[in-house]
Design a protein around this motif. Structure first.
Motif, PDB file in Angstrom:
ATOM      1  N   SER A  90      19.236 -39.750  86.817  1.00  0.00           N
ATOM      2  CA  SER A  90      19.547 -40.373  88.098  1.00  0.00           C
ATOM      3  C   SER A  90      18.309 -40.394  88.973  1.00  0.00           C
ATOM      4  CB  SER A  90      20.669 -39.616  88.813  1.00  0.00           C
ATOM      5  OG  SER A  90      20.228 -38.330  89.189  1.00  0.00           O
ATOM      6  N   VAL A  91      18.290 -41.336  89.913  1.00  0.00           N
ATOM      7  CA  VAL A  91      17.203 -41.444  90.886  1.00  0.00           C
ATOM      8  C   VAL A  91      17.838 -41.586  92.258  1.00  0.00           C
ATOM      9  CG1 VAL A  91      15.226 -42.810  91.667  1.00  0.00           C
ATOM     10  CG2 VAL A  91      15.692 -42.603  89.216  1.00  0.00           C
ATOM     11  N   THR A  92      17.390 -40.760  93.215  1.00  0.00           N
ATOM     12  CA  THR A  92      17.850 -40.897  94.591  1.00  0.00           C
ATOM     13  C   THR A  92      16.638 -41.099  95.485  1.00  0.00           C
ATOM     14  OG1 THR A  92      17.826 -38.504  94.935  1.00  0.00           O
ATOM     15  CG2 THR A  92      19.912 -39.488  94.245  1.00  0.00           C
ATOM     16  N   ARG A  93      16.881 -41.707  96.638  1.00  0.00           N
ATOM     17  CA  ARG A  93      15.805 -42.046  97.564  1.00  0.00           C
ATOM     18  C   ARG A  93      16.258 -41.697  98.975  1.00  0.00           C
ATOM     19  NH1 ARG A  93      13.759 -48.284  97.841  1.00  0.00           N
ATOM     20  NH2 ARG A  93      12.135 -48.029  99.398  1.00  0.00           N
ATOM     21  N   ALA A  94      15.373 -41.039  99.758  1.00  0.00           N
ATOM     22  CA  ALA A  94      15.702 -40.657 101.128  1.00  0.00           C
ATOM     23  C   ALA A  94      14.432 -40.688 101.972  1.00  0.00           C
ATOM     24  CB  ALA A  94      16.309 -39.255 101.158  1.00  0.00           C
ATOM     25  N   VAL A  95      14.594 -40.721 103.282  1.00  0.00           N
ATOM     26  CA  VAL A  95      13.453 -40.647 104.190  1.00  0.00           C
ATOM     27  C   VAL A  95      12.954 -39.203 104.217  1.00  0.00           C
ATOM     28  CG1 VAL A  95      12.706 -40.861 106.590  1.00  0.00           C
ATOM     29  CG2 VAL A  95      14.199 -42.599 105.591  1.00  0.00           C
ATOM     30  N   PHE A  96      11.648 -39.016 104.020  1.00  0.00           N
ATOM     31  CA  PHE A  96      11.028 -37.699 104.057  1.00  0.00           C
ATOM     32  C   PHE A  96      10.470 -37.414 105.454  1.00  0.00           C
ATOM     33  CE2 PHE A  96       7.333 -34.876 103.295  1.00  0.00           C
ATOM     34  CZ  PHE A  96       7.972 -33.822 102.681  1.00  0.00           C
ATOM     35  N   GLY A  97       9.909 -38.451 106.099  1.00  0.00           N
ATOM     36  CA  GLY A  97       9.338 -38.282 107.431  1.00  0.00           C
ATOM     37  C   GLY A  97       8.563 -39.510 107.841  1.00  0.00           C
ATOM     38  N   GLU A  98       8.002 -39.460 109.057  1.00  0.00           N
ATOM     39  CA  GLU A  98       7.219 -40.564 109.604  1.00  0.00           C
ATOM     40  C   GLU A  98       5.762 -40.143 109.735  1.00  0.00           C
ATOM     41  OE1 GLU A  98       8.360 -43.654 110.370  1.00  0.00           O
ATOM     42  OE2 GLU A  98      10.361 -43.079 109.676  1.00  0.00           O
ATOM     43  N   LEU A  99       4.835 -41.062 109.377  1.00  0.00           N
ATOM     44  CA  LEU A  99       3.422 -40.803 109.573  1.00  0.00           C
ATOM     45  C   LEU A  99       3.085 -40.950 111.048  1.00  0.00           C
ATOM     46  CD1 LEU A  99       1.992 -42.717 106.493  1.00  0.00           C
ATOM     47  CD2 LEU A  99       2.124 -40.248 106.802  1.00  0.00           C
ATOM     48  N   PRO A 100       2.081 -40.216 111.558  1.00  0.00           N
ATOM     49  CA  PRO A 100       1.736 -40.312 112.972  1.00  0.00           C
ATOM     50  C   PRO A 100       1.203 -41.695 113.335  1.00  0.00           C
ATOM     51  CG  PRO A 100       0.192 -38.882 111.795  1.00  0.00           C
ATOM     52  CD  PRO A 100       1.266 -39.266 110.832  1.00  0.00           C
ATOM     53  N   SER A 101       1.249 -42.009 114.615  1.00  0.00           N
ATOM     54  CA  SER A 101       0.702 -43.245 115.178  1.00  0.00           C
ATOM     55  C   SER A 101       1.288 -44.482 114.523  1.00  0.00           C
ATOM     56  CB  SER A 101      -0.827 -43.261 115.060  1.00  0.00           C
ATOM     57  OG  SER A 101      -1.384 -42.131 115.685  1.00  0.00           O
ATOM     58  N   GLY A 102       2.551 -44.446 114.156  1.00  0.00           N
ATOM     59  CA  GLY A 102       3.189 -45.624 113.577  1.00  0.00           C
ATOM     60  C   GLY A 102       2.687 -45.985 112.197  1.00  0.00           C
ATOM     61  N   GLY A 103       2.194 -45.002 111.464  1.00  0.00           N
ATOM     62  CA  GLY A 103       1.615 -45.249 110.144  1.00  0.00           C
ATOM     63  C   GLY A 103       2.629 -45.579 109.065  1.00  0.00           C
ATOM     64  N   GLY A 104       3.907 -45.466 109.386  1.00  0.00           N
ATOM     65  CA  GLY A 104       4.921 -45.830 108.414  1.00  0.00           C
ATOM     66  C   GLY A 104       5.803 -44.659 108.016  1.00  0.00           C
ATOM     67  N   THR A 105       6.769 -44.983 107.206  1.00  0.00           N
ATOM     68  CA  THR A 105       7.746 -44.011 106.733  1.00  0.00           C
ATOM     69  C   THR A 105       7.345 -43.478 105.366  1.00  0.00           C
ATOM     70  OG1 THR A 105       9.492 -45.161 107.929  1.00  0.00           O
ATOM     71  CG2 THR A 105      10.187 -43.690 106.151  1.00  0.00           C
ATOM     72  N   VAL A 106       7.452 -42.167 105.202  1.00  0.00           N
ATOM     73  CA  VAL A 106       7.231 -41.547 103.902  1.00  0.00           C
ATOM     74  C   VAL A 106       8.603 -41.307 103.292  1.00  0.00           C
ATOM     75  CG1 VAL A 106       6.316 -39.548 102.669  1.00  0.00           C
ATOM     76  CG2 VAL A 106       5.092 -40.456 104.661  1.00  0.00           C
ATOM     77  N   GLU A 107       8.784 -41.775 102.065  1.00  0.00           N
ATOM     78  CA  GLU A 107      10.056 -41.604 101.377  1.00  0.00           C
ATOM     79  C   GLU A 107       9.948 -40.506 100.329  1.00  0.00           C
ATOM     80  OE1 GLU A 107      12.303 -45.764 101.389  1.00  0.00           O
ATOM     81  OE2 GLU A 107      10.465 -45.785 100.196  1.00  0.00           O
ATOM     82  N   LYS A 108      11.095 -39.902 100.022  1.00  0.00           N
ATOM     83  CA  LYS A 108      11.172 -38.872  98.984  1.00  0.00           C
ATOM     84  C   LYS A 108      12.112 -39.379  97.902  1.00  0.00           C
ATOM     85  CE  LYS A 108      12.560 -34.050  98.334  1.00  0.00           C
ATOM     86  NZ  LYS A 108      13.054 -32.857  99.027  1.00  0.00           N
ATOM     87  N   PHE A 109      11.633 -39.333  96.678  1.00  0.00           N
ATOM     88  CA  PHE A 109      12.426 -39.749  95.524  1.00  0.00           C
ATOM     89  C   PHE A 109      12.733 -38.520  94.692  1.00  0.00           C
ATOM     90  CE2 PHE A 109       9.964 -43.333  96.877  1.00  0.00           C
ATOM     91  CZ  PHE A 109      10.828 -44.409  96.749  1.00  0.00           C
ATOM     92  N   GLN A 110      13.956 -38.425  94.204  1.00  0.00           N
ATOM     93  CA  GLN A 110      14.329 -37.351  93.294  1.00  0.00           C
ATOM     94  C   GLN A 110      14.765 -37.985  91.979  1.00  0.00           C
ATOM     95  OE1 GLN A 110      16.841 -33.812  94.333  1.00  0.00           O
ATOM     96  NE2 GLN A 110      18.214 -34.732  92.837  1.00  0.00           N
TER      97      GLN A 110
END
Length: 194
Positions: free
Chosen positions: A3-23
């Motif tokens: 299985s593969v799941t995907r979730a938001v891990f956090g936000e980069l500073p200064s609007g650099g984008g979203t970091v996602e976490k995959f399991q």
């Protein structure tokens, strides 16, 4: 079943984008990867008793020469007990690129066996080299998962790559990516129990 799941891990500073976490999970392992640098943050594999443990700690170069390893401290073509090997050769550790057979096809790179747990890691790659690093600057001051302490040489990295300084060495495998070319390399980590 995998299985593969995907979730938001956090936000980069200064609007650099979203970091996602995959399991990614199967009956054999579970791996957590964040999209920032494609970083593996956790890798759980089973030992011979079927207990899963996280084997990720959580936290270099050639100068134009390809040297033979035979008869040197760098000859790791046959199994060695790493701690004893470092002591026997009075080494402060490894942080070196090892040149593999030149092939863009899948080829064997390295095998690691942890005798206490029975875990075996086989690494295959399409890259021409592997950087082997043995945690030389860990000193016990970093605290890891569940308060784990990481003293010197308590972990290692096998980083498949091209040869360092290849851009300046015409006799090294080519490294430049030209417009219109595609970068396509793969590394496989195969876990088993012996």
């Amino acid at each position: 079943m995998a299985s593969v799941t995907r979730a938001v891990f956090g936000e980069l500073p200064s609007g650099g984008g979203t970091v996602e976490k995959f399991q990614l999970q199967s009956d054999l392992l579970r791996v957590h990867i964040i999209s920032w640098g494609c970083t593996i943050t956790a890798l759980e594999v089973k030992d011979r008793q079927g207990r899963a443990s996280d084997v990720v700690l959580g936290f270099a170069e050639l100068e134009g020469e390809v040297a033979l390893v035979q008869g040197t401290a760098f000859d790791l073509r046959k199994p060695v007990e790493l701690g004893k090997h470092l002591q026997d050769f009075q080494l402060n550790g490894f942080d070196h690129n090892f040149c593999l057979k030149g092939s863009k096809e899948k080829h064997f790179c390295a095998r690691v066996h942890h005798a206490a747990s029975g875990r075996v890691l086989d690494v295959y790659t399409t890259q021409p080299g592997v950087q082997f690093y043995t945690g030389n600057f860990l000193d016990g001051t970093l605290k890891g998962k569940n308060g784990a302490v990481y003293p010197k040489h308590s972990g290692f990295c096998l980083e498949t790559q091209n040869w360092p300084d290849a851009v300046n060495q015409p006799h090294f495998p080519p490294v430049l990516l030209r417009p219109g070319e595609e970068y396509d390399h793969t590394t496989w980590f195969k876990f088993s129990v012996a």
